[in-house]
Design a protein around this motif. Sequence first.
Motif, PDB file in Angstrom:
ATOM      1  N   ARG A  70       0.835  -1.203   0.000  1.00  0.00           N
ATOM      2  CA  ARG A  70       0.000   0.000   0.000  1.00  0.00           C
ATOM      3  C   ARG A  70       0.870   1.254   0.000  1.00  0.00           C
ATOM      4  NH1 ARG A  70      -4.690  -1.667   4.396  1.00  0.00           N
ATOM      5  NH2 ARG A  70      -5.638  -3.289   3.119  1.00  0.00           N
ATOM      6  N   LYS A  71       1.936   1.235   0.773  1.00  0.00           N
ATOM      7  CA  LYS A  71       2.860   2.367   0.836  1.00  0.00           C
ATOM      8  C   LYS A  71       3.444   2.644  -0.545  1.00  0.00           C
ATOM      9  CE  LYS A  71       7.350   3.748   2.606  1.00  0.00           C
ATOM     10  NZ  LYS A  71       7.759   4.182   1.293  1.00  0.00           N
ATOM     11  N   GLN A  72       3.838   1.581  -1.229  1.00  0.00           N
ATOM     12  CA  GLN A  72       4.436   1.726  -2.550  1.00  0.00           C
ATOM     13  C   GLN A  72       3.461   2.421  -3.512  1.00  0.00           C
ATOM     14  OE1 GLN A  72       5.193  -1.998  -4.608  1.00  0.00           O
ATOM     15  NE2 GLN A  72       7.017  -1.130  -5.564  1.00  0.00           N
ATOM     16  N   LEU A  73       2.198   2.042  -3.450  1.00  0.00           N
ATOM     17  CA  LEU A  73       1.210   2.662  -4.334  1.00  0.00           C
ATOM     18  C   LEU A  73       0.952   4.119  -3.967  1.00  0.00           C
ATOM     19  CD1 LEU A  73      -1.250  -0.289  -4.871  1.00  0.00           C
ATOM     20  CD2 LEU A  73      -0.007   0.971  -6.619  1.00  0.00           C
ATOM     21  N   ILE A  74       0.854   4.411  -2.678  1.00  0.00           N
ATOM     22  CA  ILE A  74       0.644   5.798  -2.258  1.00  0.00           C
ATOM     23  C   ILE A  74       1.835   6.653  -2.691  1.00  0.00           C
ATOM     24  CG2 ILE A  74       0.433   7.334  -0.254  1.00  0.00           C
ATOM     25  CD1 ILE A  74      -2.159   5.816  -0.963  1.00  0.00           C
ATOM     26  N   ASP A  75       3.045   6.114  -2.542  1.00  0.00           N
ATOM     27  CA  ASP A  75       4.236   6.838  -2.984  1.00  0.00           C
ATOM     28  C   ASP A  75       4.157   7.148  -4.486  1.00  0.00           C
ATOM     29  OD1 ASP A  75       5.443   6.956  -0.501  1.00  0.00           O
ATOM     30  OD2 ASP A  75       6.703   5.184  -0.839  1.00  0.00           O
ATOM     31  N   LEU A  76       3.783   6.155  -5.270  1.00  0.00           N
ATOM     32  CA  LEU A  76       3.704   6.368  -6.715  1.00  0.00           C
ATOM     33  C   LEU A  76       2.590   7.344  -7.091  1.00  0.00           C
ATOM     34  CD1 LEU A  76       4.230   2.762  -8.166  1.00  0.00           C
ATOM     35  CD2 LEU A  76       5.816   4.683  -8.275  1.00  0.00           C
ATOM     36  N   VAL A  77       1.398   7.119  -6.547  1.00  0.00           N
ATOM     37  CA  VAL A  77       0.231   7.889  -6.969  1.00  0.00           C
ATOM     38  C   VAL A  77       0.225   9.305  -6.388  1.00  0.00           C
ATOM     39  CG1 VAL A  77      -2.293   7.968  -6.885  1.00  0.00           C
ATOM     40  CG2 VAL A  77      -1.153   5.820  -7.404  1.00  0.00           C
ATOM     41  N   GLY A 131       3.261  11.285  -8.591  1.00  0.00           N
ATOM     42  CA  GLY A 131       2.371  11.811  -9.606  1.00  0.00           C
ATOM     43  C   GLY A 131       1.895  10.814 -10.648  1.00  0.00           C
ATOM     44  N   TYR A 132       2.038   9.531 -10.377  1.00  0.00           N
ATOM     45  CA  TYR A 132       1.573   8.524 -11.323  1.00  0.00           C
ATOM     46  C   TYR A 132       0.042   8.469 -11.306  1.00  0.00           C
ATOM     47  CZ  TYR A 132       6.193   6.284 -11.849  1.00  0.00           C
ATOM     48  OH  TYR A 132       7.503   5.998 -12.136  1.00  0.00           O
ATOM     49  N   THR A 133      -0.547   8.150 -12.455  1.00  0.00           N
ATOM     50  CA  THR A 133      -1.967   7.831 -12.485  1.00  0.00           C
ATOM     51  C   THR A 133      -2.114   6.383 -12.023  1.00  0.00           C
ATOM     52  OG1 THR A 133      -1.898   7.005 -14.755  1.00  0.00           O
ATOM     53  CG2 THR A 133      -2.353   9.375 -14.458  1.00  0.00           C
ATOM     54  N   HIS A 134      -3.333   5.970 -11.748  1.00  0.00           N
ATOM     55  CA  HIS A 134      -3.545   4.565 -11.375  1.00  0.00           C
ATOM     56  C   HIS A 134      -3.073   3.640 -12.495  1.00  0.00           C
ATOM     57  CE1 HIS A 134      -6.830   5.894  -8.369  1.00  0.00           C
ATOM     58  NE2 HIS A 134      -5.701   5.670  -7.735  1.00  0.00           N
ATOM     59  N   GLU A 135      -3.342   4.038 -13.736  1.00  0.00           N
ATOM     60  CA  GLU A 135      -2.932   3.216 -14.874  1.00  0.00           C
ATOM     61  C   GLU A 135      -1.410   3.099 -14.958  1.00  0.00           C
ATOM     62  OE1 GLU A 135      -5.091   5.785 -15.062  1.00  0.00           O
ATOM     63  OE2 GLU A 135      -6.966   4.741 -15.467  1.00  0.00           O
ATOM     64  N   VAL A 190      -4.755  -2.229  -8.228  1.00  0.00           N
ATOM     65  CA  VAL A 190      -4.156  -0.953  -7.846  1.00  0.00           C
ATOM     66  C   VAL A 190      -5.212  -0.058  -7.204  1.00  0.00           C
ATOM     67  CG1 VAL A 190      -3.154   1.191  -8.748  1.00  0.00           C
ATOM     68  CG2 VAL A 190      -2.263  -1.027  -9.499  1.00  0.00           C
ATOM     69  N   LYS A 191      -6.364   0.064  -7.837  1.00  0.00           N
ATOM     70  CA  LYS A 191      -7.427   0.925  -7.300  1.00  0.00           C
ATOM     71  C   LYS A 191      -7.901   0.426  -5.936  1.00  0.00           C
ATOM     72  CE  LYS A 191      -9.050   2.841 -11.620  1.00  0.00           C
ATOM     73  NZ  LYS A 191     -10.199   3.176 -12.434  1.00  0.00           N
ATOM     74  N   THR A 192      -8.040  -0.881  -5.782  1.00  0.00           N
ATOM     75  CA  THR A 192      -8.473  -1.445  -4.499  1.00  0.00           C
ATOM     76  C   THR A 192      -7.442  -1.178  -3.412  1.00  0.00           C
ATOM     77  OG1 THR A 192      -9.733  -3.168  -5.629  1.00  0.00           O
ATOM     78  CG2 THR A 192      -9.134  -3.586  -3.333  1.00  0.00           C
ATOM     79  N   ARG A 193      -6.166  -1.362  -3.727  1.00  0.00           N
ATOM     80  CA  ARG A 193      -5.114  -1.137  -2.730  1.00  0.00           C
ATOM     81  C   ARG A 193      -4.989   0.345  -2.366  1.00  0.00           C
ATOM     82  NH1 ARG A 193      -0.241  -5.207  -4.655  1.00  0.00           N
ATOM     83  NH2 ARG A 193      -1.360  -7.139  -4.196  1.00  0.00           N
ATOM     84  N   VAL A 194      -5.130   1.221  -3.344  1.00  0.00           N
ATOM     85  CA  VAL A 194      -5.075   2.658  -3.050  1.00  0.00           C
ATOM     86  C   VAL A 194      -6.244   3.036  -2.144  1.00  0.00           C
ATOM     87  CG1 VAL A 194      -5.313   4.973  -4.054  1.00  0.00           C
ATOM     88  CG2 VAL A 194      -3.750   3.326  -5.095  1.00  0.00           C
ATOM     89  N   ARG A 195      -7.426   2.542  -2.466  1.00  0.00           N
ATOM     90  CA  ARG A 195      -8.604   2.832  -1.636  1.00  0.00           C
ATOM     91  C   ARG A 195      -8.399   2.303  -0.220  1.00  0.00           C
ATOM     92  NH1 ARG A 195     -12.274  -0.164  -3.995  1.00  0.00           N
ATOM     93  NH2 ARG A 195     -12.296   1.176  -5.814  1.00  0.00           N
ATOM     94  N   LEU A 229      -5.083   5.207   6.164  1.00  0.00           N
ATOM     95  CA  LEU A 229      -4.543   6.510   6.535  1.00  0.00           C
ATOM     96  C   LEU A 229      -5.587   7.329   7.296  1.00  0.00           C
ATOM     97  CD1 LEU A 229      -2.565   7.467   3.317  1.00  0.00           C
ATOM     98  CD2 LEU A 229      -1.604   6.994   5.575  1.00  0.00           C
ATOM     99  N   LYS A 230      -6.814   7.234   6.868  1.00  0.00           N
ATOM    100  CA  LYS A 230      -7.900   7.951   7.552  1.00  0.00           C
ATOM    101  C   LYS A 230      -7.991   7.503   9.004  1.00  0.00           C
ATOM    102  CE  LYS A 230     -12.843   8.848   7.044  1.00  0.00           C
ATOM    103  NZ  LYS A 230     -14.041   8.553   6.226  1.00  0.00           N
ATOM    104  N   GLN A 231      -7.871   6.200   9.231  1.00  0.00           N
ATOM    105  CA  GLN A 231      -7.923   5.674  10.595  1.00  0.00           C
ATOM    106  C   GLN A 231      -6.711   6.139  11.420  1.00  0.00           C
ATOM    107  OE1 GLN A 231     -10.547   4.211  11.967  1.00  0.00           O
ATOM    108  NE2 GLN A 231     -11.486   4.581   9.961  1.00  0.00           N
TER     109      GLN A 231
END
Length: 184
Positions: free
Chosen positions: A139-146, A150-154, A167-172, A178-180
Motif C-alpha cells: 500500500r505504501k508503494q502505491l501511495i508513494d507512486l500515486v 504523480g503517477y496515475t492509477h494506470e 491498484v485501485k483497491t489497494r489505493v482505496r 490513513l484515515k484511521q
Amino acid sequence: MKRQSSLVSESVLIEKLTQRDQQAFQWLYDQYSPALYGVVLRIVRDDEQSADLLQDIFVKIWKNLDAYDATKGRLFTWMLNVARNTAIDSLRSRKTQPFSAIRTDEENVHIVDRQHNTEQPNPDHIGIKEVVNQLRPERKQLIDLVYFAGYTHEEAAEELNLPLGTVKTRVRAALQELKQIFKS
C-alpha cells in the motif's frame, strides 16, 4: 505582512475561510504551502514551475472553497488533491505540446530519475511521509507512486505489473487506513 507563528486549527480555518476572511487565507498559506510545494515539486521536478503552480493552486483553493466537503475528509487532504491534480495536469499539458524528436541527455536523465527516484522527501512537509511509512509495503508503494510521484492509477499498474483493479483497491484501502491513522 507579519507571519502567523502558531498553527491555527483546521476547524477554525474552515470557519473563517467560508467567511472569506483574508487573514485566514494567509494562515492557510503559511501552514500548508511548504507541504503542498513539496508534493508539487516531486511531481513536476522544477523549482520555478512548482512555485508558479503553488500560486495557481492557492488561487484554485480560494475560488473553490465551496467545493470542499468536510464530511468527505480533512481540508488538507482536499488541498493535497487540488495540488496533485494541478501538477499532474501541468505535466500532461506539457506532454501534449509539440516537441523535438531528438531527446536531450537531460530528458533521459529525468526518465531514469523518475524510474529510480532516490530523492529524499521534502523536509518541510508536515509528517505525511512518516504516516504513509506506517502502511503495509504494497500500500505504501502505491501511495508513494500515486500521491508523491504523480503517477496515475494506470501508470502505477503498469509500473508494478499489477491489474488496474488491484491498484485501485489497494489505493482505496491505503486511504482508508490513513484515515484511521489520522483519527487516532
